[in-house]
Design an enzyme around this catalytic site. Structure first.
Site, mmCIF file in Angstrom:
data_model
loop_
_atom_site.group_PDB
_atom_site.id
_atom_site.type_symbol
_atom_site.label_atom_id
_atom_site.label_comp_id
_atom_site.label_asym_id
_atom_site.label_seq_id
_atom_site.Cartn_x
_atom_site.Cartn_y
_atom_site.Cartn_z
ATOM 1 N N ASN A 239 -24.702 -13.815 5.028
ATOM 2 C CA ASN A 239 -23.711 -14.808 5.689
ATOM 3 C C ASN A 239 -24.544 -15.505 6.542
ATOM 4 O O ASN A 239 -24.844 -14.881 7.866
ATOM 5 C CB ASN A 239 -22.350 -14.075 6.269
ATOM 6 C CG ASN A 239 -21.784 -15.216 7.037
ATOM 7 O OD1 ASN A 239 -21.873 -16.562 6.952
ATOM 8 N ND2 ASN A 239 -20.519 -14.722 7.552
ATOM 9 N N TRP A 240 -25.076 -16.758 6.412
ATOM 10 C CA TRP A 240 -26.099 -17.374 7.248
ATOM 11 C C TRP A 240 -25.480 -17.959 8.764
ATOM 12 O O TRP A 240 -26.152 -18.529 9.380
ATOM 13 C CB TRP A 240 -26.919 -18.237 6.571
ATOM 14 C CG TRP A 240 -27.811 -17.729 5.627
ATOM 15 C CD1 TRP A 240 -27.754 -16.240 5.199
ATOM 16 C CD2 TRP A 240 -28.639 -18.066 4.722
ATOM 17 N NE1 TRP A 240 -28.691 -16.024 4.178
ATOM 18 C CE2 TRP A 240 -29.288 -17.179 3.796
ATOM 19 C CE3 TRP A 240 -28.949 -19.514 4.648
ATOM 20 C CZ2 TRP A 240 -30.149 -17.588 2.845
ATOM 21 C CZ3 TRP A 240 -29.880 -19.748 3.489
ATOM 22 C CH2 TRP A 240 -30.388 -18.839 2.657
ATOM 23 N N LYS A 241 -24.054 -18.128 8.666
ATOM 24 C CA LYS A 241 -23.479 -18.545 9.850
ATOM 25 C C LYS A 241 -24.031 -19.759 10.192
ATOM 26 O O LYS A 241 -24.455 -20.730 9.322
ATOM 27 C CB LYS A 241 -23.196 -17.348 10.929
ATOM 28 C CG LYS A 241 -22.844 -16.327 10.344
ATOM 29 C CD LYS A 241 -22.340 -15.202 11.659
ATOM 30 C CE LYS A 241 -21.906 -14.016 10.807
ATOM 31 N NZ LYS A 241 -21.225 -12.977 11.837
ATOM 32 N N GLU B 5 -14.537 -14.930 12.053
ATOM 33 C CA GLU B 5 -14.747 -15.997 13.175
ATOM 34 C C GLU B 5 -14.001 -17.204 12.689
ATOM 35 O O GLU B 5 -13.534 -18.166 13.635
ATOM 36 C CB GLU B 5 -16.446 -16.208 12.903
ATOM 37 C CG GLU B 5 -16.944 -15.247 13.519
ATOM 38 C CD GLU B 5 -18.630 -14.725 13.118
ATOM 39 O OE1 GLU B 5 -18.878 -15.561 12.695
ATOM 40 O OE2 GLU B 5 -19.009 -13.864 13.416
ATOM 41 N N HIS C 232 -12.939 -15.305 7.061
ATOM 42 C CA HIS C 232 -13.738 -14.636 7.567
ATOM 43 C C HIS C 232 -13.229 -14.781 9.349
ATOM 44 O O HIS C 232 -12.471 -15.390 9.872
ATOM 45 C CB HIS C 232 -15.171 -15.214 7.837
ATOM 46 C CG HIS C 232 -16.383 -14.581 8.511
ATOM 47 N ND1 HIS C 232 -16.369 -14.436 9.958
ATOM 48 C CD2 HIS C 232 -17.181 -13.757 8.063
ATOM 49 C CE1 HIS C 232 -17.216 -13.932 10.341
ATOM 50 N NE2 HIS C 232 -17.891 -13.111 9.319
ATOM 51 N N GLY D 231 -21.390 -8.667 14.665
ATOM 52 C CA GLY D 231 -22.516 -8.871 15.723
ATOM 53 C C GLY D 231 -22.639 -8.167 16.792
ATOM 54 O O GLY D 231 -22.984 -8.548 17.692
ATOM 55 N N SER E 172 -22.574 -5.648 11.375
ATOM 56 C CA SER E 172 -23.738 -4.891 11.776
ATOM 57 C C SER E 172 -24.593 -4.070 10.980
ATOM 58 O O SER E 172 -24.934 -3.045 11.252
ATOM 59 C CB SER E 172 -23.415 -4.303 13.387
ATOM 60 O OG SER E 172 -23.143 -4.947 14.229
ATOM 61 N N GLU F 157 -14.384 -6.071 7.012
ATOM 62 C CA GLU F 157 -15.407 -6.312 8.372
ATOM 63 C C GLU F 157 -14.623 -5.976 9.577
ATOM 64 O O GLU F 157 -13.962 -7.155 10.226
ATOM 65 C CB GLU F 157 -15.783 -7.676 8.337
ATOM 66 C CG GLU F 157 -16.612 -8.070 7.050
ATOM 67 C CD GLU F 157 -17.528 -9.136 7.388
ATOM 68 O OE1 GLU F 157 -18.669 -9.237 7.145
ATOM 69 O OE2 GLU F 157 -16.982 -10.389 7.661
ATOM 70 N N GLY G 84 -24.388 -10.555 8.139
ATOM 71 C CA GLY G 84 -24.773 -11.709 9.019
ATOM 72 C C GLY G 84 -26.285 -11.664 9.579
ATOM 73 O O GLY G 84 -27.111 -11.933 8.889
ATOM 74 N N GLY G 85 -26.139 -11.297 10.716
ATOM 75 C CA GLY G 85 -27.668 -11.427 11.453
ATOM 76 C C GLY G 85 -28.836 -10.893 10.587
ATOM 77 O O GLY G 85 -29.968 -11.576 10.577
HETATM 78 P P1 PGA Z 1 -23.168 -9.247 11.285
HETATM 79 O O1 PGA Z 1 -21.988 -10.153 10.622
HETATM 80 O O2 PGA Z 1 -23.789 -8.540 10.145
HETATM 81 O O3 PGA Z 1 -24.121 -10.151 12.018
HETATM 82 O O4 PGA Z 1 -22.312 -8.004 12.148
HETATM 83 C C1 PGA Z 1 -21.331 -9.993 9.408
HETATM 84 C C2 PGA Z 1 -20.177 -10.962 8.962
HETATM 85 O O5 PGA Z 1 -19.894 -11.923 10.068
HETATM 86 O O6 PGA Z 1 -20.256 -11.242 7.925
#
Ligand code: PGA
Length: 248
Positions: A9-11, A98, A96, A172, A211, A166, A232-233
């Site tokens: 997930n490149w956000k 966010e 998601h 994050g 994470s 999640e 994500g990250g």
């Molecule tokens: P993260 O994000 O790996 O940066 O914690 C995961 C996600 O939001 O899908």
């Protein structure tokens, strides 16, 4: 044995040229090490078309970070599922945390998104997870279970569904949920899926996200009930990507 699923997930981490560059790294890493994996990546909307060209003919699946439930009309700023389909998207992330947090996306909206994705032959990656306060208050089962039930309200069969557990406090934060704890929640979710869809519900993959990186991936992979990871990250870091898919 079923392949594990990896979704990056490149956000909003990357410019479009950076997304194209990372897309090439996904293709080469998936070609080299992806035989045990279904590998997908979700760039931002503006990069979808360019990344789609990079993934074309490769094993990497194009995913979207979100999608709207109506096909057309007066919906400023929205991207319909039908548009995503035209761009060769196959997975669409919905609900998601966010989106729930910053845009006020509700369980009812997630249910409409999941239904629309299903109607457009897209696989809905339905994200669920509790906040730190809900966890502390012992409400995790109630919250996560409620989100799963609500999201699937209008989806009548178990085809093309992925659930991603999640926990919000793990996203994050560098403070992941332990694989054992995640597996307990996955067991609870698996029970709901079986109740909703019977035997075919057992085939719905349940991913963990929050994470995950090259250092901790092995613990999650050892849990049978964890069908893969939403990352994500670390999914925007070529080195982490390689360590996750190829093993360290
Ligand atoms: P993260 O994000 O790996 O940066 O914690 C995961 C996600 O939001 O899908």
């Amino acid at each position: 044995m079923n392949k594990k699923i990896f979704i990056g997930n490149w956000k909003a981490y990357l410019t479009d040229p950076e997304a194209v560059e990372l897309a090439h790294a996904y293709v080469s890493t998936a070609e080299e090490c992806g035989s045990e994996w279904v590998v997908a990546a979700a760039p931002s909307f503006t990069a979808l078309e360019r990344v789609s060209h990079v993934f074309d003919g490769s094993p990497v699946v194009l995913a979207s970070q979100d999608g709207f439930w109506e096909d057309e009309g007066a919906y400023t700023g929205e991207i319909p599922m039908s548009t995503l389909q035209d761009l060769h998207v196959r997975f669409v992330i919905v609900g998601h945390s966010e989106q729930r947090k910053y845009r006020g996306v509700t369980d009812e909206m997630v249910a409409r998104q999941a239904e629309a994705a299903h109607d457009h032959d897209l696989t809905a990656v339905i994200c669920v997870g509790e906040t730190e306060e809900e966890k502390e208050a012992g409400r995790r089962e109630e919250v996560v279970g409620g989100q799963v039930r609500a999201a699937l309200e209008h989806v009548e069969d178990a085809e093309r569904i992925i659930i991603a557990y999640e926990p919000r406090w793990a996203i994050g934060s560098g403070d992941p949920c332990s694989p054992e704890e995640a597996a307990e929640v996955h067991t609870m979710i698996a029970g709901i899926l079986k109740e909703r869809y019977g035997k075919s519900g057992a085939k719905i993959p349940i991913l963990y996200g929050g994470s995950v990186d090259g250092d901790n991936i092995d613990g999650y992979l050892r849990q049978d009930l964890i069908g893969g990871v939403l990352v994500g990250g670390a999914g925007t870091d070529k080195e982490d990507l390689r360590r996750i898919l190829c093993g360290s």
